[in-house]
Motif scaffolding. Structure first.
Motif: not given
Lengths: 113, 803
Positions: B703-707
């Motif tokens: 998954k795309k990292e939500k940072l």
């Protein structure tokens, strides 16, 4: 060539560190793999990239590559393979048990150790 | 010749054997077997008394780590003889007593194992000539004391007392260790005898005073001197035999031993005189003053021990002044303080040991040590009463008991010191007899409390859980022997003086020629003199104070419990725990990312800092291998692959990119003439890629990292910095030629290892063991993989975790 190699190694390290700092366990594992790639190349470059032939003793061959870094790298490749395999299975087990591969969630909290 | 080293080792050996053999002693009490050890040692040592008295010393060296100057050297002289006799003698009596005190249901094998451990360590302290060896034994006594105090470790107070004793004595011990190292720095020797011989050259050395203070810290903490005395009352949680042995007769006297042993080293200095005698005086007063308010008899004895230790300590301080004058008729007078110290040391062990055993008897037979619940025991426990009476009166300094003799000598020493006209003593000297007298008055009062409150008056059987009855005979043997010694020493003090004390005096004053001069004739009656008047004053004022105890006892209420050293200790401990918890929790927060950040930042700071600081960064392209087009292409491919890995949308892309990198590296290995590496890399890369693909079906999506922007920024900066630093390091290392390459050694592979392929020869022959261990690592990893996959099925079936 050494300059180019050094810059390439820098790229590898940079990408590796960025991946290692992420939350997903999979990214971290790939990051460590990248880190070992970088290290192997660094070792090779450190020994100098000269040498006209492989380090095998034979008549008439005097200019060959430095054998020592090669021996070190060979060991490192095998070990890093072991580490990668182990951590992959660890990630798989951890995901089965706790249902996430997010390191921040995996650490648990004081109420739920 | 019988080596003294063996005397130290025997208790350790028996202690080590005890856990394996104790099961054989089902029928008899284990103590009977253990009793043999101190008794035999006592006899062996006692046989040496005449030769030691004639001035002979025994040295035996066993080389331990000679390169570091650590030798297991034992040294038996007069001073160590006194302590060794106390350790083995009192040790025998205490073990005999413990046979009746501790029932066979207790875990006796632990108790006696610790006790023997202590005995060996204590003998090691007094016999060691090497400071480092002495230090090891010293700390070992603290450890064994910790174990013994916490013997009844189900009780919270026991654990608290054990920890307190441990923390205080061990911190003092570490200070002492630093002092020892300073002494070694000055004199170049760890041997006490060599240091004594050469110390006069170093009295102006800048480390002289720090070393002295640090060593004194060790002695003061061990001997419970003010303000470190607070651990001793809490140590009374130990079984009474332990209190009688460690915390009154032997271990707490280790500090006294150390001060006596180091008197020839530091004694000529003014600081030593003031620190030792003033600290001793304060302890003497504070201990006796606090003993009066105690209602628990054992606590009373603990404070009394503190006070008596202070008395001995101050006497050693007063006696050190003789070293200032050198050997003369005057200084011989001042050495009498030291003589009195050694004399009182022995006397204290006899009467205090007896008193502790009496209190133990009361606790054991009646179930309490509280004076408020006792009373009128005289007629019902006549033998116990007799021993208590003898012990208390001796402690109070009354004739015809040995305490009277040493107390008189103590008064005499404080009176003599007023006449000294160095160290400002002509103006301050008066404090010594005054404090000594006041403290003795309190001593008299608490001795009366023991006799009158516990044994006289009306019996209070309704306050006791058990009927009042005399103790079994076995329990009375040891205290009665000690009580007999109290009287025996009073009757024949000079026998003790000549055989035991005189050789010890010559150890403390090695430069003073004939030690017979240093041994005064002890006599009970020497006319009417200041000492006698002081004793009479003590009795009169003490009796009045005791009579009107109720009237002045409220004084103790003035000392708020918030400002005691105990409160200081507890607050310090509590805040140390909470503060370090606070700090540790702040950075050890369980987030892997943070831990990795610490590592990377540390790497950047140290490596980058060093590179910058040492100006090691330099590179030179002249020796470089040239470029070739396909190499440059490969570099470009890899760089692009590495960077695009960061932006990979799916895990398949990531795996493929990883594969690209791995195979490109294999090609690099080919280009740079490393065929073995290329082969290995190809195989490993194929297997790794397969493994990734296999594992992927069981892992969550990429998954795309939500940072947050901030996190991304930090990660970016750190990774760019690490990459940059590696580039710099790589560049500087290429041209680094400070050392010759070591590869030339391996180039003789054919002659040395019989292989033409140098890389293979290194792996298979030169570093064969490394390769073997590498295989072990792989094996362990394989086991781990296997078990993690296998264990799953079972666990999920039973679902243990949810039960």
């Amino acid at each position: 060539m050494e300059i180019l190699m050094s810059i390439l190694i820098g790229f590898l390290f940079m990408a590796a560190v960025y991946l290692i700092l992420s939350r997903s366990l999979l990214r971290i594992i790939i990051g460590t793999g990248l880190l070992s790639h970088g290290t192997h190349l660094l070792l090779l470059t450190m020994g100098g990239l000269g040498g006209k032939s492989a380090p095998v003793l034979a008549d008439g061959i005097t200019d060959y590559a430095d054998p020592l870094p090669q021996a070190l790298i060979l060991t490192a490749i095998v070990i890093s393979f072991g580490v990668t395999a182990f951590s992959l299975v660890l990630a798989y087990r951890a995901y089965k048990v706790v249902g996430t591969d997010n390191m921040d969630l995996m650490k648990g909290n004081e109420d739920n150790d | 010749m019988f080596s003294i080293n063996l005397v130290i080792l025997i208790p350790f050996i028996v202690a080590a054997l005890l856990p394996f053999t104790y099961r054989r002693f089902k029928k008899a009490h284990l103590g009977w077997f253990v009793l043999i050890v101190p008794f035999v040692l006592f006899v062996i040592l006692a046989r040496l008394i005449p030769s030691v008295a004639s001035g002979k010393t025994y040295v035996h060296t066993y080389e331990w780590i000679p390169t570091l100057d650590f030798n297991f050297t034992t040294y038996l002289d007069g001073l160590s003889m006194i302590f060794a006799l106390l350790i083995t003698g009192v040790g025998s009596l205490v073990i005999l007593y413990s046979i009746f005190y501790l029932s066979s249901k207790e875990s006796l094998q632990h108790f006696y194992c610790y006790l023997l451990l202590f005995m060996g360590a204590m003998l090691g302290v007094v016999f060691s000539d090497n400071l480092m060896v002495l230090y090891v034994f010293w700390e070992l006594t603290s450890v064994s004391s910790f174990l013994l105090i916490a013997f009844w470790n189900h009780r919270q107070a026991s654990r608290y007392g054990a920890q307190k004793a441990m923390l205080i004595t061990v911190s003092g011990g570490i200070a002492m260790l630093v002092g020892f190292i300073m002494l070694h720095t000055m004199t170049g020797s760890f041997s006490i005898r060599e240091i004594i011989a050469s110390i006069s050259e170093f009295s102006e050395h800048s480390l002289f005073i720090p070393a002295m203070i640090l060593i004194l810290l060790g002695a003061f903490t061990k001997s419970a001197q003010f303000p470190f005395h607070i651990w001793l009352p809490d140590a009374m949680e130990a079984p009474t035999p332990v209190s009688a042995y460690l915390h009154s007769a032997t271990m707490v006297k280790a500090g006294i031993y150390l001060v006596a042993r180091f008197t020839p080293v530091f004694g000529a200095d003014e600081v030593w005189f003031w620190v030792v005698s003033i600290v001793g005086m304060i302890t003497l007063f504070w201990g006796s003053f606090n003993a009066v308010k105690q209602t628990d008899l054992k606590a009373l004895l603990a404070f009394s021990t503190i006070s008596q230790l202070g008395l001995i300590m101050s006497l050693l301080g007063l006696g050190s002044i003789a070293l200032q004058f050198g050997y003369s008729a005057d200084s011989v007078l001042y050495t009498q303080a030291t003589f009195a110290a050694l004399f009182h040391l022995i006397n204290h062990s006899t009467f205090k040991g007896a008193l502790f055993m009496v209190v133990g008897i009361l606790d054991h037979e009646l179930g309490t040590r509280d004076v408020r619940r006792l009373g009128g025991l005289m007629t019902l426990m006549p033998f116990t009463f007799t021993v208590a009476l003898i012990g208390s009166l001796s402690m109070a300094g009354l004739p015809p008991f040995n305490g009277f003799l040493s107390k008189e000598m103590f008064f005499a020493a404080t009176v003599h010191i007023m006449n000294v006209d160095i160290f400002d003593l002509s103006s301050f000297g008066i404090i010594f007899p005054v404090v000594a007298w006041i403290a003795s008055v309190f001593t008299f009062v608490y001795c009366m409390i023991i006799i009158f409150k516990a044994f006289l008056g009306k019996p209070q059987p309704e306050k006791l859980d058990k009927p009042i009855h005399e103790a079994p005979f076995g329990m009375l043997i040891s205290p009665m022997i000690l009580a007999a010694l109290v009287i025996g020493i009073f009757l024949f003090p000079n026998l003790l003086g000549q055989y035991i004390l005189q050789p010890a005096m010559s150890s403390i004053y090695p430069t003073f020629g004939d030690s017979a001069d240093l041994t005064p004739k002890i006599s009970a009656w020497h006319g009417v003199n200041p000492e006698l008047l002081m004793t009479i004053g003590v009795i009169i004022v003490g009796a009045i104070l005791f009579k009107f105890l109720k009237l002045w006892k409220p004084i103790y209420g003035l000392f708020s419990s918030r400002f005691t050293f105990n409160a200081l200790y507890s607050n310090f401990l509590a805040s140390a725990v909470s503060k370090s918890n606070l700090i540790t929790n702040r950075y050890m927060n369980g987030l892997l990312r943070h831990y990795l950040l610490y590592i990377f930042v540390f790497f950047i700071v140290t490596v980058g800092g060093y590179l910058f600081y040492s100006k090691a960064f330099a590179f030179d392209i002249s020796t470089n291998a040239g470029f070739r087009v396909y190499e440059v292409c490969l570099v470009a491919i890899m760089a692009v692959a590495a960077v695009s890995m960061l932006f990979a949308k799916s895990r398949m892309t990531a795996t493929l990119l990883n594969g690209v990198l791995g195979y490109s590296i294999a090609i690099f290995f080919v280009i740079f003439r490393a065929p073995d590496l290329a082969l290995t890399q190809l195989v490993v890369e194929s297997v790794t890629t397969a493994l990734f693909l296999l594992a992927f079906s069981h892992l969550p999506d990429w998954k795309k990292e939500k940072l947050s922007k901030r996190t991304k920024g930090i990660n970016g900066i750190i990774s760019v910095a690490v990459g940059l630093l590696v580039v710099l390091v790589g560049l500087s290392v290429v041209d680094f030629n400070q050392f010759d390459p070591i590869s030339s050694y391996f180039e003789n592979a054919y002659e040395l290892a019989g292989g033409a392929n140098i890389v293979n020869a290194i792996l298979g022959d030169f570093r064969g063991f490394d390769t073997m261990l590498e295989v072990v690592v792989l094996f362990i990893a394989g086991l781990g993989v296997y078990s993690m996959i296998k264990l799953r099925a079972k666990k999920e079936d039973e679902n243990i975790e949810d039960q």
